[in-house]
Motif scaffolding. Structure first.
Motif, PDB file in Angstrom:
ATOM      1  N   GLY A   1       0.799  -1.223   0.000  1.00 59.30           N
ATOM      2  CA  GLY A   1       0.000   0.000   0.000  1.00 59.30           C
ATOM      3  C   GLY A   1       0.825   1.264   0.000  1.00 59.30           C
ATOM      4  O   GLY A   1       0.284   2.359  -0.137  1.00 59.30           O
ATOM      5  N   CYS A   2       2.163   1.136   0.151  1.00 57.47           N
ATOM      6  CA  CYS A   2       3.069   2.289   0.098  1.00 57.47           C
ATOM      7  C   CYS A   2       4.038   2.110  -1.064  1.00 57.47           C
ATOM      8  O   CYS A   2       4.482   0.992  -1.340  1.00 57.47           O
ATOM      9  CB  CYS A   2       3.846   2.418   1.403  1.00 57.47           C
ATOM     10  SG  CYS A   2       2.802   2.719   2.838  1.00 57.47           S
ATOM     11  N   ASN A   3       4.383   3.191  -1.717  1.00 62.28           N
ATOM     12  CA  ASN A   3       5.218   3.107  -2.915  1.00 62.28           C
ATOM     13  C   ASN A   3       6.707   2.962  -2.615  1.00 62.28           C
ATOM     14  O   ASN A   3       7.436   2.298  -3.337  1.00 62.28           O
ATOM     15  CB  ASN A   3       5.001   4.341  -3.799  1.00 62.28           C
ATOM     16  CG  ASN A   3       3.579   4.400  -4.339  1.00 62.28           C
ATOM     17  OD1 ASN A   3       2.989   3.363  -4.654  1.00 62.28           O
ATOM     18  ND2 ASN A   3       3.027   5.598  -4.436  1.00 62.28           N
ATOM     19  N   ASP A   4       7.183   3.590  -1.561  1.00 60.13           N
ATOM     20  CA  ASP A   4       8.624   3.660  -1.321  1.00 60.13           C
ATOM     21  C   ASP A   4       9.113   2.533  -0.428  1.00 60.13           C
ATOM     22  O   ASP A   4       8.370   2.017   0.431  1.00 60.13           O
ATOM     23  CB  ASP A   4       8.976   4.996  -0.669  1.00 60.13           C
ATOM     24  CG  ASP A   4       8.601   6.179  -1.552  1.00 60.13           C
ATOM     25  OD1 ASP A   4       8.672   6.023  -2.797  1.00 60.13           O
ATOM     26  OD2 ASP A   4       8.229   7.225  -1.006  1.00 60.13           O
ATOM     27  N   ASN A   5      10.384   2.167  -0.621  1.00 57.16           N
ATOM     28  CA  ASN A   5      11.021   1.236   0.296  1.00 57.16           C
ATOM     29  C   ASN A   5      11.208   1.903   1.653  1.00 57.16           C
ATOM     30  O   ASN A   5      11.327   3.137   1.756  1.00 57.16           O
ATOM     31  CB  ASN A   5      12.378   0.781  -0.251  1.00 57.16           C
ATOM     32  CG  ASN A   5      12.227  -0.182  -1.415  1.00 57.16           C
ATOM     33  OD1 ASN A   5      11.233  -0.898  -1.507  1.00 57.16           O
ATOM     34  ND2 ASN A   5      13.209  -0.202  -2.306  1.00 57.16           N
ATOM     35  N   LEU A   6      11.266   1.100   2.696  1.00 60.48           N
ATOM     36  CA  LEU A   6      11.380   1.619   4.052  1.00 60.48           C
ATOM     37  C   LEU A   6      12.818   1.507   4.553  1.00 60.48           C
ATOM     38  O   LEU A   6      13.584   0.638   4.122  1.00 60.48           O
ATOM     39  CB  LEU A   6      10.453   0.834   4.989  1.00 60.48           C
ATOM     40  CG  LEU A   6       8.975   0.776   4.599  1.00 60.48           C
ATOM     41  CD1 LEU A   6       8.197  -0.054   5.610  1.00 60.48           C
ATOM     42  CD2 LEU A   6       8.385   2.182   4.484  1.00 60.48           C
ATOM     43  N   GLU A   7      13.150   2.389   5.481  1.00 61.54           N
ATOM     44  CA  GLU A   7      14.459   2.309   6.118  1.00 61.54           C
ATOM     45  C   GLU A   7      14.464   1.117   7.081  1.00 61.54           C
ATOM     46  O   GLU A   7      13.485   0.884   7.800  1.00 61.54           O
ATOM     47  CB  GLU A   7      14.755   3.594   6.903  1.00 61.54           C
ATOM     48  CG  GLU A   7      14.958   4.823   6.043  1.00 61.54           C
ATOM     49  CD  GLU A   7      15.296   6.041   6.886  1.00 61.54           C
ATOM     50  OE1 GLU A   7      15.604   5.865   8.088  1.00 61.54           O
ATOM     51  OE2 GLU A   7      15.223   7.161   6.349  1.00 61.54           O
ATOM     52  N   PHE A   8      15.600   0.400   7.097  1.00 60.46           N
ATOM     53  CA  PHE A   8      15.707  -0.726   8.030  1.00 60.46           C
ATOM     54  C   PHE A   8      17.154  -0.886   8.469  1.00 60.46           C
ATOM     55  O   PHE A   8      18.092  -0.454   7.792  1.00 60.46           O
ATOM     56  CB  PHE A   8      15.192  -2.015   7.393  1.00 60.46           C
ATOM     57  CG  PHE A   8      16.011  -2.533   6.241  1.00 60.46           C
ATOM     58  CD1 PHE A   8      17.062  -3.422   6.456  1.00 60.46           C
ATOM     59  CD2 PHE A   8      15.738  -2.133   4.933  1.00 60.46           C
ATOM     60  CE1 PHE A   8      17.817  -3.898   5.397  1.00 60.46           C
ATOM     61  CE2 PHE A   8      16.489  -2.606   3.866  1.00 60.46           C
ATOM     62  CZ  PHE A   8      17.537  -3.494   4.089  1.00 60.46           C
ATOM     63  N   ASN A   9      17.304  -1.547   9.612  1.00 59.01           N
ATOM     64  CA  ASN A   9      18.641  -1.803  10.139  1.00 59.01           C
ATOM     65  C   ASN A   9      18.602  -3.102  10.933  1.00 59.01           C
ATOM     66  O   ASN A   9      17.734  -3.288  11.792  1.00 59.01           O
ATOM     67  CB  ASN A   9      19.093  -0.641  11.036  1.00 59.01           C
ATOM     68  CG  ASN A   9      20.442  -0.928  11.681  1.00 59.01           C
ATOM     69  OD1 ASN A   9      21.420  -1.205  10.990  1.00 59.01           O
ATOM     70  ND2 ASN A   9      20.476  -0.870  13.008  1.00 59.01           N
ATOM     71  N   GLN A  10      19.520  -3.992  10.630  1.00 61.00           N
ATOM     72  CA  GLN A  10      19.585  -5.261  11.349  1.00 61.00           C
ATOM     73  C   GLN A  10      20.591  -5.153  12.489  1.00 61.00           C
ATOM     74  O   GLN A  10      21.757  -4.789  12.282  1.00 61.00           O
ATOM     75  CB  GLN A  10      19.981  -6.402  10.406  1.00 61.00           C
ATOM     76  CG  GLN A  10      19.827  -7.771  11.059  1.00 61.00           C
ATOM     77  CD  GLN A  10      20.289  -8.897  10.152  1.00 61.00           C
ATOM     78  OE1 GLN A  10      21.163  -8.697   9.315  1.00 61.00           O
ATOM     79  NE2 GLN A  10      19.709 -10.082  10.312  1.00 61.00           N
ATOM     80  N   SER A  11      20.155  -5.448  13.694  1.00 59.79           N
ATOM     81  CA  SER A  11      21.011  -5.364  14.868  1.00 59.79           C
ATOM     82  C   SER A  11      20.919  -6.659  15.664  1.00 59.79           C
ATOM     83  O   SER A  11      20.224  -7.602  15.269  1.00 59.79           O
ATOM     84  CB  SER A  11      20.568  -4.195  15.749  1.00 59.79           C
ATOM     85  OG  SER A  11      19.322  -4.491  16.359  1.00 59.79           O
ATOM     86  N   ASP A  12      21.587  -6.671  16.797  1.00 62.24           N
ATOM     87  CA  ASP A  12      21.517  -7.843  17.675  1.00 62.24           C
ATOM     88  C   ASP A  12      20.140  -7.983  18.314  1.00 62.24           C
ATOM     89  O   ASP A  12      19.787  -9.042  18.830  1.00 62.24           O
ATOM     90  CB  ASP A  12      22.585  -7.735  18.775  1.00 62.24           C
ATOM     91  CG  ASP A  12      24.001  -7.843  18.223  1.00 62.24           C
ATOM     92  OD1 ASP A  12      24.161  -8.467  17.152  1.00 62.24           O
ATOM     93  OD2 ASP A  12      24.929  -7.301  18.845  1.00 62.24           O
ATOM     94  N   GLU A  13      19.376  -6.896  18.278  1.00 63.66           N
ATOM     95  CA  GLU A  13      18.027  -6.929  18.856  1.00 63.66           C
ATOM     96  C   GLU A  13      16.985  -7.428  17.859  1.00 63.66           C
ATOM     97  O   GLU A  13      15.979  -8.016  18.247  1.00 63.66           O
ATOM     98  CB  GLU A  13      17.636  -5.532  19.333  1.00 63.66           C
ATOM     99  CG  GLU A  13      18.559  -4.938  20.372  1.00 63.66           C
ATOM    100  CD  GLU A  13      18.619  -5.777  21.629  1.00 63.66           C
ATOM    101  OE1 GLU A  13      17.541  -6.242  22.070  1.00 63.66           O
ATOM    102  OE2 GLU A  13      19.719  -5.974  22.167  1.00 63.66           O
ATOM    103  N   GLY A  14      17.245  -7.171  16.572  1.00 63.76           N
ATOM    104  CA  GLY A  14      16.286  -7.587  15.558  1.00 63.76           C
ATOM    105  C   GLY A  14      16.406  -6.735  14.308  1.00 63.76           C
ATOM    106  O   GLY A  14      17.290  -5.876  14.193  1.00 63.76           O
ATOM    107  N   LEU A  15      15.508  -6.969  13.377  1.00 64.99           N
ATOM    108  CA  LEU A  15      15.427  -6.132  12.180  1.00 64.99           C
ATOM    109  C   LEU A  15      14.522  -4.947  12.533  1.00 64.99           C
ATOM    110  O   LEU A  15      13.316  -5.115  12.765  1.00 64.99           O
ATOM    111  CB  LEU A  15      14.845  -6.924  11.012  1.00 64.99           C
ATOM    112  CG  LEU A  15      14.729  -6.154   9.690  1.00 64.99           C
ATOM    113  CD1 LEU A  15      16.124  -5.875   9.119  1.00 64.99           C
ATOM    114  CD2 LEU A  15      13.887  -6.929   8.678  1.00 64.99           C
TER     115      LEU A  15
END
Length: 489
Positions: free
Chosen positions: A456-470
């Motif tokens: 439902g959204c056009n743009d990719n989202l910011e994400f970061n993988q850490s020791d806590e999770g994605l």
């Protein structure tokens, strides 16, 4: 030439007589019936709709009205006698002429179900009240001859198939056994001339609501009538799915096996694959699809299963004091079930005149809007390595759904299809960020993330993988009002 012709005729007749009769694939025993394989099309089915609708919709007072109206001291009986009169003069049969269905339109109903996102739909063909909702040659107590004077099962079959959905019928007749007090001569249920509706004579106390084992079981005549009506439904309407209510174990095992073998063998003749459902212990495990009632699994299962639930917390049929579930609850329930290899059959509540309540329509259309946007994470999907994560704890067990709390944003459910992983957050995180703990660094499932987007959204989202999770940063605006689907490449 004459001799040659006679010779050829003789050879043809000899050959025809020596041909063995066609051997049906399934025999009426559990060992044979366990050869059944769930069709691939069923594994793609995630959402269906059916409806409790019949003369019991007329009083619109309480669920199981037709049973409790005959019980001494019950509040429903008090209400009935105050409203309609004593049970000798006005019994359940007298609701049938009031079941007019004048506003019923099968095509409109089927379109609504399709717009709601359903993949299969259909009616309760016969409930515990003994009234058949089709043009039956086995009983005069049917909707084509009385009440609406319409073959509801046929009209819905045509309309549902016109919308491209699979057709389901549900069958509850085994509940008729001792549903009414046919031993009580002070009511119309005890009059033998109405036995075609109320069922056979049974001694007082033969069967009580809630008991796990009845004190008496139906005889062969009742069992055969149970089977004959099913065979008639199959012959007339060729359903894709036949669903059974619980307590089918009171029907003789031989008759249950005969039905199932007949259904599966008929499907071979029809040239299609079919599905039958059962409640626990009513059929042998592996012979059909397991169905739950107002409940769900707490963990993912290796086999496909179904759960039936109602849009009303308190009733399966229409009542004036309906307590509707929210659309958010209905969608969260669907997502959770699908993530665990299940499908949902949602019951709705038409009024006796054939109207579908506005509250029901509103919820169905909202579900349809959500599925139109997010359906790729539901339809045709398969389970992932784990079903999900989050604080919500699901209580299992018959009629246990009311024990389950609402989900929160940290309740995440996974599905997959065509190499895509979907992570569905059951609410919107307050700070706009969601941490998917399952996908933390070093997890055994996936570490290579190309992109994360939201349906439902056009743009990719910011994400970061850490020791806590994605950790995923959500967009500034919500694409919909309910569960939110992250598509992970």
């Amino acid at each position: 030439m004459k001799h040659l012709s006679l010779l050829l005729s003789f050879i043809f007749l000899t050959s025809a007589c020596s041909e063995k009769p066609h051997k049906e694939k399934y025999e009426a025993n559990w060992e044979s019936l366990k050869q059944y394989t769930v069709p691939e099309w069923w594994k793609d089915m995630k959402f269906g709709i059916y409806f409790h609708w019949g003369p019991y919709s007329v009083p619109a007072y309480k669920e199981w009205y037709s049973h409790w109206m005959y019980e001494d001291g019950n509040k429903i009986r008090e209400y009935h006698e105050k409203t309609y009169g004593n049970l000798k003069d006005f019994g359940y049969k007298d609701f049938i002429p009031m079941f007019t269905a004048e506003k019923f339109n099968a095509d409109e109903w089927a379109k609504l179900f399709k717009d709601a996102g359903a993949q299969f739909a259909g009616p309760v063909a016969e409930h515990s009240d003994g009234f058949a909702m089709w043009d039956s040659e086995l009983t005069e107590w049917n909707s084509a001859k009385m009440g609406p004077k319409k073959d509801i099962v046929k009209l819905m079959a045509d309309a549902v198939r016109k919308q491209g959905m699979k057709y389901i019928i549900t069958y509850h007749r085994h509940w008729l056994y001792a549903w009414y007090p046919t031993w009580d001569k002070s009511t119309d249920a005890g009059d033998p001339k109405y036995a075609g509706l109320y069922g056979p004579y049974v001694p007082k106390g033969s069967f009580k609501m809630g008991e796990k084992v009845p004190t008496a079981y139906p005889d062969d005549k009742f069992n055969q009538e149970w089977l004959d009506r099913l065979n008639e439904l199959m012959d007339k309407y060729e359903p894709d799915i036949i669903w059974f209510d619980n307590k089918m174990n009171i029907i003789g095992e031989k008759y249950r096996m005969l039905f199932l073998a007949n259904f599966y063998n008929n499907a071979e003749k029809w040239g299609k694959e079919v599905v039958c459902t059962y409640k626990a212990k009513d059929m042998a495990e592996g012979s059909a699809v397991l169905d739950l009632e107002r409940s769900r699994m707490s963990e993912m299962k290796p086999f496909p299963w179904l759960t039936d639930d109602s849009i009303d917390w308190d009733s399966w049929c229409y009542i004036d004091a309906a307590r509707y579930k929210t659309t958010n609850r209905l969608i969260d329930f669907l997502v959770d079930v699908v993530s665990k290899n299940g499908a949902v059959l949602l019951n709705i509540n038409p009024k006796a005149n054939g109207e579908i309540p506005s509250e029901t329509k509103e919820r169905l259309l909202q579900m349809g809007q959500w599925l139109k946007l997010n359906g790729e994470a539901i339809y045709g999907t398969r389970t992932w390595n784990v079903y999900g994560e989050g604080p919500q704890k699901i209580v299992e067990g018959h009629l246990s759904e009311f024990k389950n709390s609402e989900a929160v944003a940290q309740d995440i459910r996974f599905t997959q299809k065509n190499g895509q992983l979907y992570a569905i957050a059951l609410d919107w995180p307050e700070d706009g960020k969601l941490t998917i703990k399952t996908l933390k660094k070093g997890n055994p499932y996936i570490n290579n993330f190309e992109s994360v987007s939201m349906l439902g959204c056009n743009d990719n989202l910011e994400f970061n993988q850490s020791d806590e999770g994605l950790v995923v940063t959500f967009p500034t605006e919500k694409p919909c009002d309910y569960a939110f689907v992250l598509k992970i490449n």
